[in-house]
Design an enzyme around this catalytic site. Structure first.
Site, mmCIF file in Angstrom:
data_model
loop_
_atom_site.group_PDB
_atom_site.id
_atom_site.type_symbol
_atom_site.label_atom_id
_atom_site.label_comp_id
_atom_site.label_asym_id
_atom_site.label_seq_id
_atom_site.Cartn_x
_atom_site.Cartn_y
_atom_site.Cartn_z
ATOM 1 N N ASN A 159 0.851 -1.179 0.000
ATOM 2 C CA ASN A 159 0.000 0.000 0.000
ATOM 3 C C ASN A 159 0.898 1.244 0.000
ATOM 4 O O ASN A 159 1.587 1.514 0.973
ATOM 5 C CB ASN A 159 -0.897 -0.037 1.251
ATOM 6 C CG ASN A 159 -1.894 1.088 1.283
ATOM 7 O OD1 ASN A 159 -1.902 1.958 0.404
ATOM 8 N ND2 ASN A 159 -2.748 1.088 2.292
ATOM 9 N N PHE A 160 0.876 1.959 -1.107
ATOM 10 C CA PHE A 160 1.723 3.155 -1.232
ATOM 11 C C PHE A 160 1.264 4.287 -0.299
ATOM 12 O O PHE A 160 2.023 5.218 -0.033
ATOM 13 C CB PHE A 160 1.699 3.677 -2.682
ATOM 14 C CG PHE A 160 2.693 3.026 -3.610
ATOM 15 C CD1 PHE A 160 3.005 1.686 -3.511
ATOM 16 C CD2 PHE A 160 3.324 3.765 -4.610
ATOM 17 C CE1 PHE A 160 3.925 1.091 -4.372
ATOM 18 C CE2 PHE A 160 4.244 3.194 -5.477
ATOM 19 C CZ PHE A 160 4.542 1.849 -5.357
ATOM 20 N N LYS A 161 0.021 4.225 0.146
ATOM 21 C CA LYS A 161 -0.572 5.288 0.984
ATOM 22 C C LYS A 161 -0.320 6.675 0.363
ATOM 23 O O LYS A 161 -0.460 6.819 -0.845
ATOM 24 C CB LYS A 161 -0.060 5.179 2.425
ATOM 25 C CG LYS A 161 -0.487 3.855 3.070
ATOM 26 C CD LYS A 161 -0.406 3.819 4.569
ATOM 27 C CE LYS A 161 -0.944 2.508 5.077
ATOM 28 N NZ LYS A 161 -0.878 2.355 6.520
ATOM 29 N N HIS A 176 -10.101 0.593 4.274
ATOM 30 C CA HIS A 176 -8.845 0.612 5.037
ATOM 31 C C HIS A 176 -9.069 1.396 6.336
ATOM 32 O O HIS A 176 -9.896 2.306 6.380
ATOM 33 C CB HIS A 176 -7.729 1.261 4.200
ATOM 34 C CG HIS A 176 -6.384 1.100 4.820
ATOM 35 N ND1 HIS A 176 -5.924 1.927 5.817
ATOM 36 C CD2 HIS A 176 -5.412 0.184 4.616
ATOM 37 C CE1 HIS A 176 -4.713 1.526 6.196
ATOM 38 N NE2 HIS A 176 -4.382 0.467 5.476
ATOM 39 N N GLU A 228 -5.999 -6.138 9.767
ATOM 40 C CA GLU A 228 -4.938 -5.283 10.323
ATOM 41 C C GLU A 228 -5.393 -4.674 11.650
ATOM 42 O O GLU A 228 -6.274 -3.801 11.641
ATOM 43 C CB GLU A 228 -4.620 -4.126 9.363
ATOM 44 C CG GLU A 228 -4.122 -4.555 8.016
ATOM 45 C CD GLU A 228 -3.552 -3.386 7.210
ATOM 46 O OE1 GLU A 228 -2.484 -3.575 6.638
ATOM 47 O OE2 GLU A 228 -4.178 -2.313 7.175
ATOM 48 N N GLY A 231 2.352 -3.361 10.687
ATOM 49 C CA GLY A 231 3.674 -3.422 11.314
ATOM 50 C C GLY A 231 4.633 -4.441 10.718
ATOM 51 O O GLY A 231 5.722 -4.649 11.251
ATOM 52 N N ALA A 252 3.076 -1.346 4.242
ATOM 53 C CA ALA A 252 3.279 0.004 3.707
ATOM 54 C C ALA A 252 4.625 0.560 4.161
ATOM 55 O O ALA A 252 5.595 0.567 3.405
ATOM 56 C CB ALA A 252 2.134 0.927 4.142
HETATM 57 O O1 G3P Z 1 -2.426 -1.438 4.116
HETATM 58 C C1 G3P Z 1 -1.309 -1.884 4.810
HETATM 59 C C2 G3P Z 1 -0.954 -0.955 5.894
HETATM 60 O O2 G3P Z 1 -2.022 -0.407 6.596
HETATM 61 C C3 G3P Z 1 0.080 -1.481 6.833
HETATM 62 O O3 G3P Z 1 0.847 -0.392 7.183
HETATM 63 O O4 G3P Z 1 2.927 0.720 7.717
HETATM 64 O O5 G3P Z 1 2.017 -1.027 9.243
HETATM 65 O O6 G3P Z 1 2.957 -1.692 7.031
HETATM 66 P P1 G3P Z 1 2.271 -0.614 7.825
#
Ligand code: G3P
Length: 229
Positions: A9-11, A93, A141, A180, A201
């Protein structure tokens, strides 16, 4: 041989768009081809057309609205992302929550258009109810771990185990785990616990050498899948 699903996810980081966004996508594409493992890139809406043309990876939107075509200022609709070249989208999300009826309406449209969909949930109790709506996959998540560098695999493995039990009640829908995820060990654990793959991400988008991080994820995911089969 079954391959792990890796969804990045590039966010909305400073390198998620423009030239930097194309560069990171190309680096990930190279590794993906090397290991014959598809990596999904969920990108800002403005990046869908260019990335669909410049890289061979499946490009997803990060969100769509469920309104019908018409007078809906500021909306991003399933038809628009399809036309722009997207293969699918994230929905709901933690950073872009929508109502259950909107998720359902969006999924009906996406399925009709032949687009893939990954519905995010924050608890395992929502895995089965959302899977019944027939997305391509559910991404679980725990919100408190997102961006924390502490992975769901390490901090809350029971979330994955319970989600895996729930998804088995709805055959044909994949289960991805995220929040995470930082290294190969996190990916290995998630897949060993029964997830079909991972969502990530910050560990990729904030890395100096994102392709190395992705390579570690792919290798660990493949190893765990092999051991499971
Ligand atoms: O969509 C995946 C994301 O929400 C995870 O974020 O930074 O914890 O890998 P991160």
């Amino acid at each position: 041989m079954k391959k792990p699903i890796i969804l990045i996810n590039f966010k909305a980081y400073e390198n998620s768009f423009g030239k930097k966004g194309v560069d990171i996508a190309k680096r990930i594409e190279k590794i993906s081809i090397e290991y014959s493992t598809e990596v999904i890139l969920s990108v800002p809406a403005t990046m869908i057309p260019i990335l669909s043309q410049e890289v061979s990876l499946p490009i997803y939107a990060q969100h769509v609205d469920s309104y019908p075509l018409g007078a809906h200022t500021g909306s991003l609709l399933p038809e628009m992302i399809k036309e722009a070249g997207a293969k699918g989208t994230l929905l709901n999300h933690s950073e872009k929550r929508i109502r259950a009826d909107e998720i359902h309406d969006a999924l009906l449209r996406l399925n009709k258009l032949g687009l893939e969909s990954v519905v995010c949930v924050d608890r395992y109790e929502l895995v089965e109810p959302m899977a019944i709506l027939r997305p391509t996959a559910i991404l679980i998540e725990p919100p408190e771990l997102i961006g924390s560098g502490i992975s769901v695999s390490k901090a809350k493995p029971e979330v994955i185990t319970n989600a895996v039990k729930e998804i088995s009640k709805v055959p044909g829908v994949f289960l991805i785990a995220g929040a995470g995820i930082s290294n190969g060990e996190d990916v290995y654990t998630a897949v060993k616990l029964g997830a079909d793959g991972i969502g990530v991400a910050s560990a990729v988008m904030k890395a100096k050498e994102p392709e190395k991080v992705v390579e570690d994820f792919i290798k660990s995911g493949i190893k765990a899948m092999d051991e499971r089969n």
